[in-house]
Design an enzyme around this catalytic site. Structure first.
Site, PDB file in Angstrom:
ATOM      1  N   GLY A  12     -23.751  -5.410 106.111  1.00 51.63           N
ATOM      2  CA  GLY A  12     -25.021  -5.646 106.789  1.00 51.63           C
ATOM      3  C   GLY A  12     -26.138  -4.741 106.314  1.00 51.63           C
ATOM      4  O   GLY A  12     -25.916  -3.777 105.575  1.00 51.63           O
ATOM      5  N   GLY A  15     -30.910  -5.929 103.256  1.00 53.97           N
ATOM      6  CA  GLY A  15     -32.271  -6.347 102.911  1.00 53.97           C
ATOM      7  C   GLY A  15     -32.400  -7.868 102.870  1.00 53.97           C
ATOM      8  O   GLY A  15     -33.219  -8.421 102.124  1.00 53.97           O
ATOM      9  N   LYS A  16     -31.602  -8.532 103.704  1.00 53.19           N
ATOM     10  CA  LYS A  16     -31.658 -10.009 103.763  1.00 53.19           C
ATOM     11  C   LYS A  16     -33.025 -10.477 104.254  1.00 53.19           C
ATOM     12  O   LYS A  16     -33.563 -11.474 103.776  1.00 53.19           O
ATOM     13  CB  LYS A  16     -30.574 -10.533 104.719  1.00 53.19           C
ATOM     14  N   GLY A  40     -30.913  -7.059 112.776  1.00 50.97           N
ATOM     15  CA  GLY A  40     -32.250  -6.499 112.679  1.00 50.97           C
ATOM     16  C   GLY A  40     -32.713  -6.679 111.254  1.00 50.97           C
ATOM     17  O   GLY A  40     -32.151  -6.085 110.340  1.00 50.97           O
ATOM     18  N   THR A 128     -23.164  -3.458 118.712  1.00 48.56           N
ATOM     19  CA  THR A 128     -24.570  -3.215 119.030  1.00 48.56           C
ATOM     20  C   THR A 128     -24.829  -3.362 120.532  1.00 48.56           C
ATOM     21  O   THR A 128     -25.956  -3.194 120.980  1.00 48.56           O
ATOM     22  CB  THR A 128     -25.460  -4.215 118.274  1.00 48.56           C
TER      23      THR A 128
HETATM   24  P1  GDP Z   1     -31.185  -6.796 106.763  1.00 47.31           P
HETATM   25  O1  GDP Z   1     -30.530  -6.647 108.079  1.00 47.31           O
HETATM   26  O2  GDP Z   1     -30.224  -7.201 105.695  1.00 47.31           O
HETATM   27  O3  GDP Z   1     -32.397  -7.684 106.779  1.00 47.31           O
HETATM   28  O4  GDP Z   1     -31.695  -5.333 106.348  1.00 47.31           O
HETATM   29  P2  GDP Z   1     -32.444  -4.267 107.313  1.00 47.31           P
HETATM   30  O5  GDP Z   1     -33.844  -4.690 107.475  1.00 47.31           O
HETATM   31  O6  GDP Z   1     -31.651  -3.992 108.528  1.00 47.31           O
HETATM   32  O7  GDP Z   1     -32.325  -2.951 106.438  1.00 47.31           O
HETATM   33  C1  GDP Z   1     -32.833  -2.895 105.146  1.00 47.31           C
HETATM   34  C2  GDP Z   1     -33.828  -1.717 105.071  1.00 47.31           C
HETATM   35  O8  GDP Z   1     -34.142  -1.463 103.738  1.00 47.31           O
HETATM   36  C3  GDP Z   1     -35.160  -2.037 105.746  1.00 47.31           C
HETATM   37  O9  GDP Z   1     -35.673  -0.851 106.283  1.00 47.31           O
HETATM   38  C4  GDP Z   1     -36.027  -2.534 104.596  1.00 47.31           C
HETATM   39  O10 GDP Z   1     -37.404  -2.307 104.800  1.00 47.31           O
HETATM   40  C5  GDP Z   1     -35.521  -1.670 103.479  1.00 47.31           C
HETATM   41  N1  GDP Z   1     -35.554  -2.278 102.146  1.00 47.31           N
HETATM   42  C6  GDP Z   1     -35.251  -3.550 101.786  1.00 47.31           C
HETATM   43  N2  GDP Z   1     -35.275  -3.670 100.438  1.00 47.31           N
HETATM   44  C7  GDP Z   1     -35.585  -2.444  99.949  1.00 47.31           C
HETATM   45  C8  GDP Z   1     -35.701  -1.901  98.624  1.00 47.31           C
HETATM   46  O11 GDP Z   1     -35.536  -2.566  97.629  1.00 47.31           O
HETATM   47  N3  GDP Z   1     -36.014  -0.569  98.545  1.00 47.31           N
HETATM   48  C9  GDP Z   1     -36.195   0.239  99.643  1.00 47.31           C
HETATM   49  N4  GDP Z   1     -36.483   1.514  99.462  1.00 47.31           N
HETATM   50  N5  GDP Z   1     -36.078  -0.249 100.896  1.00 47.31           N
HETATM   51  C10 GDP Z   1     -35.766  -1.550 101.036  1.00 47.31           C
HETATM   52  P1  IMO Z   2     -27.925  -7.385 110.100  1.00 50.27           P
HETATM   53  O1  IMO Z   2     -28.158  -8.868 110.204  1.00 50.27           O
HETATM   54  C1  IMO Z   2     -25.166  -4.034 110.347  1.00 50.27           C
HETATM   55  C2  IMO Z   2     -21.918  -4.351 113.246  1.00 50.27           C
HETATM   56  C3  IMO Z   2     -21.968  -3.397 114.408  1.00 50.27           C
HETATM   57  C4  IMO Z   2     -20.492  -3.223 114.673  1.00 50.27           C
HETATM   58  C5  IMO Z   2     -19.930  -4.620 114.420  1.00 50.27           C
HETATM   59  C6  IMO Z   2     -19.764  -5.459 115.671  1.00 50.27           C
HETATM   60  O2  IMO Z   2     -29.108  -6.589 110.480  1.00 50.27           O
HETATM   61  O3  IMO Z   2     -27.361  -7.039 108.756  1.00 50.27           O
HETATM   62  P2  IMO Z   2     -21.502  -6.723 117.228  1.00 50.27           P
HETATM   63  O4  IMO Z   2     -22.658  -6.210 118.036  1.00 50.27           O
HETATM   64  O5  IMO Z   2     -21.884  -7.753 116.216  1.00 50.27           O
HETATM   65  O6  IMO Z   2     -20.351  -7.191 118.064  1.00 50.27           O
HETATM   66  O7  IMO Z   2     -20.963  -5.430 116.450  1.00 50.27           O
HETATM   67  O8  IMO Z   2     -20.863  -5.260 113.556  1.00 50.27           O
HETATM   68  N1  IMO Z   2     -23.140  -5.166 113.064  1.00 50.27           N
HETATM   69  C7  IMO Z   2     -24.042  -4.940 112.110  1.00 50.27           C
HETATM   70  N2  IMO Z   2     -24.112  -3.967 111.188  1.00 50.27           N
HETATM   71  N3  IMO Z   2     -26.083  -5.017 110.357  1.00 50.27           N
HETATM   72  C8  IMO Z   2     -26.013  -6.018 111.263  1.00 50.27           C
HETATM   73  O9  IMO Z   2     -26.837  -7.095 111.237  1.00 50.27           O
HETATM   74  C9  IMO Z   2     -24.976  -5.992 112.220  1.00 50.27           C
HETATM   75  N4  IMO Z   2     -24.627  -6.792 113.255  1.00 50.27           N
HETATM   76  C10 IMO Z   2     -23.505  -6.279 113.753  1.00 50.27           C
HETATM   77  O10 IMO Z   2     -22.588  -2.189 114.058  1.00 50.27           O
HETATM   78  O11 IMO Z   2     -19.928  -2.364 113.712  1.00 50.27           O
HETATM   79 MG    MG Z   3     -30.294  -5.210 109.586  1.00 54.97          MG
END
Ligand code: GDP
Ligand code: IMO
Ligand code: MG
Length: 430
Positions: A12, A15-16, A40, A128
């Site tokens: 997870g 950076g999706k 998130g 979470t």
């Molecule tokens: P997601 O859940 O896969 O959408 O990823 P999150 O948003 O939870 O976490 C990714 C974090 O990395 C966020 O704070 C983004 O703003 C940041 N991010 C994404 N791509 C890049 C990158 O190429 N470089 C840096 N420095 N930050 C990045």
């Molecule tokens: P995104 O979409 C990272 C993790 C939790 C925990 C496990 C189970 O932002 O990548 P849950 O609340 O789903 O029952 O928790 O999965 N987890 C994540 N870790 N990114 C996420 O989503 C997550 N969604 C759940 O931290 O270990």
């Molecule tokens: Mg996330």
């Protein structure tokens, strides 16, 4: 026109959200396939930083239809708050559509999530606490309420009475808690229905119509393949299927309608929550990665565990998901390191293994086998084409491609929307 899936390759937060936003400029529909407010997804544009939990990451593009698919579980209050926040920041949310088949996270679900974690005493999953696990459990055991139920409040009232009665018996008898109040919950649902029913639609029909009419459909997964309920590090997983197959199911896309499966992988590894992580670094290097990558959970603010790129885990998820393209994100985080390591195998008591075993006990004792490669020690945050990357960075990417087994098409060099190298553009030019 076939669909493209964007899915997490590791644990997870790869950076999706950013990639979905970047590719949404060329999409007609973005469909979120799975998960709930446990996700998130961060999107950074000129308008600021947006942290999306339930709303698809295409919402910042006016004109793109954003659908929450049937595979998502929705906590109505969270969704309404998210929509209100977007509206307050001037974002038009009229293109949102919500699957009438999506299940509802009911008020007892976060409560049971928390109580179950407490019961695990020392073996917590580190969820979470958003109630996702209990909501999916009720869905599968056919005790769920769905968004469509909000259309008929008399039916919702009847189902709520039955389910709440059973849940209250468990809350009181098993957990020694106070029962939840029916009238209060029902009143809240009348308000939720008023707000959310206008967005409800059979999103699978919307998606199928779009595909039939040559529209471009982007499927956005939450969570990631190593958190998958079947192929992840069970039981330290989430309760949905954040895989390419799960994406089809959750979005209402047939497997034969998918052309591209983009696996999003970080240039290193992170994990938030408990469970095995063989390439974890519990030293200064891990701390430096955490600091440079700002590795704190988007949803819960918890510090993420960090480590080098785990090519064993990455190859496992690449194969099982038929990943056609890798998006390698946060490469810039590795800028200062003189040397970078990659985990190429796990050394167990009975020798090396290069796959993920079913029993996490077998994974917990393993030692990572490292390959080392020179770093580039240069700021790459302003680089916008593959050819401009330092030679050592290109060598690192080539190593990842060969160990993981798929080409790297996108490279993240910063959090902003434009900080993305798209290798398709170079190909188109040449
Ligand atoms: P997601 O859940 O896969 O959408 O990823 P999150 O948003 O939870 O976490 C990714 C974090 O990395 C966020 O704070 C983004 O703003 C940041 N991010 C994404 N791509 C890049 C990158 O190429 N470089 C840096 N420095 N930050 C990045
Ligand atoms: P995104 O979409 C990272 C993790 C939790 C925990 C496990 C189970 O932002 O990548 P849950 O609340 O789903 O029952 O928790 O999965 N987890 C994540 N870790 N990114 C996420 O989503 C997550 N969604 C759940 O931290 O270990
Ligand atoms: Mg996330």
């Amino acid at each position: 026109m076939p669909a493209t899936i964007i899915m997490g390759g590791m644990w997870g937060d790869e950076g999706k959200g950013k990639l979905t936003d970047a590719l949404a400029s060329n999409a007609d529909i973005v469909v979120r396939a799975n998960g709930g407010s446990n996700a998130g997804h961060t999107v950074e544009t000129d308008l600021g930083v947006f942290k999306l939990h339930l709303v698809p990451s295409g919402i910042l593009h006016p004109g793109v239809i954003c659908a929450i698919g049937a595979g998502v579980v929705i906590e109505p209050r969270t969704l309404i708050t998210e929509l209100d926040n977007l509206i307050a920041r001037g974002i038009d949310v009229s293109n949102l559509r919500i699957s009438d088949r999506a299940h509802i996270v009911m008020p007892w679900h976060p409560l049971i999530d928390k109580l179950e974690e407490q019961r695990r005493e020392g073996e917590e999953i580190g969820t979470t606490l958003r109630g996702n696990g209990p909501a999916y459990a009720d869905k599968v055991s056919r005790h769920g309420l769905r968004m469509a139920d909000m259309r008929r409040l008399d039916g919702l009232r009847r189902k709520l009475a039955i389910e709440l009665d059973a849940r209250n018996q468990i809350l009181q008898g098993v957990y020694g808690q106070e029962p939840l109040d029916f009238n209060r919950i029902y009143r809240d649902f009348v308000e939720y229905a008023d707000r959310l029913v206008p967005y409800l639609t059979p999103t699978e029909v919307l998606v199928q119509d779009a595909l039939e009419n040559d529209r471009r459909v982007l499927v956005e997964c939450a969570q990631a393949a190593l958190l998958d309920i079947d192929y992840g590090t069970y039981p330290y997983v989430t309760s949905s299927s954040p895989t390419a197959a799960g994406a089809c199911q959750g979005a209402g896309v047939a497997p034969t309608q998918v052309e591209k499966i983009i696996g999003v992988y970080k240039a290193y590894t992170t994990r938030v929550g408990a469970g095995p992580m063989p390439a974890e670094l519990k030293d200064e290097t891990g701390e430096l990665i955490r600091r440079r990558g700002n590795e704190y959970g988007t949803t819960t603010g918890r510090p993420r565990r960090t480590g080098w790129y785990d090519a064993v885990a990455a190859r496992h998820t690449r194969r099982l998901n038929g990943v056609t393209d890798i998006a390698l994100t946060l490469l810039d985080v590795l800028d200062p390191f003189p040397e970078i390591s990659l985990c190429t195998a796990y050394e167990g008591p009975e020798g090396e293994f290069t796959h993920l075993p079913a029993l996490i006990e077998d994974l917990e004792g393993v030692e990572p086998v490292w390959a080392r490669i020179a770093g580039w020690q240069e700021d790459i945050t302003r680089v916008r084409s593959y050819d401009e990357l330092p030679a050592q960075a290109r060598a690192y990417l080539a190593t990842i491609e060969s160990l993981t087994g798929a080409p790297i098409t996108f490279i993240g060099v910063g959090p902003a929307r434009e900080a993305l190298i798209d290798r398709r553009l170079a190909e188109a030019r040449s």
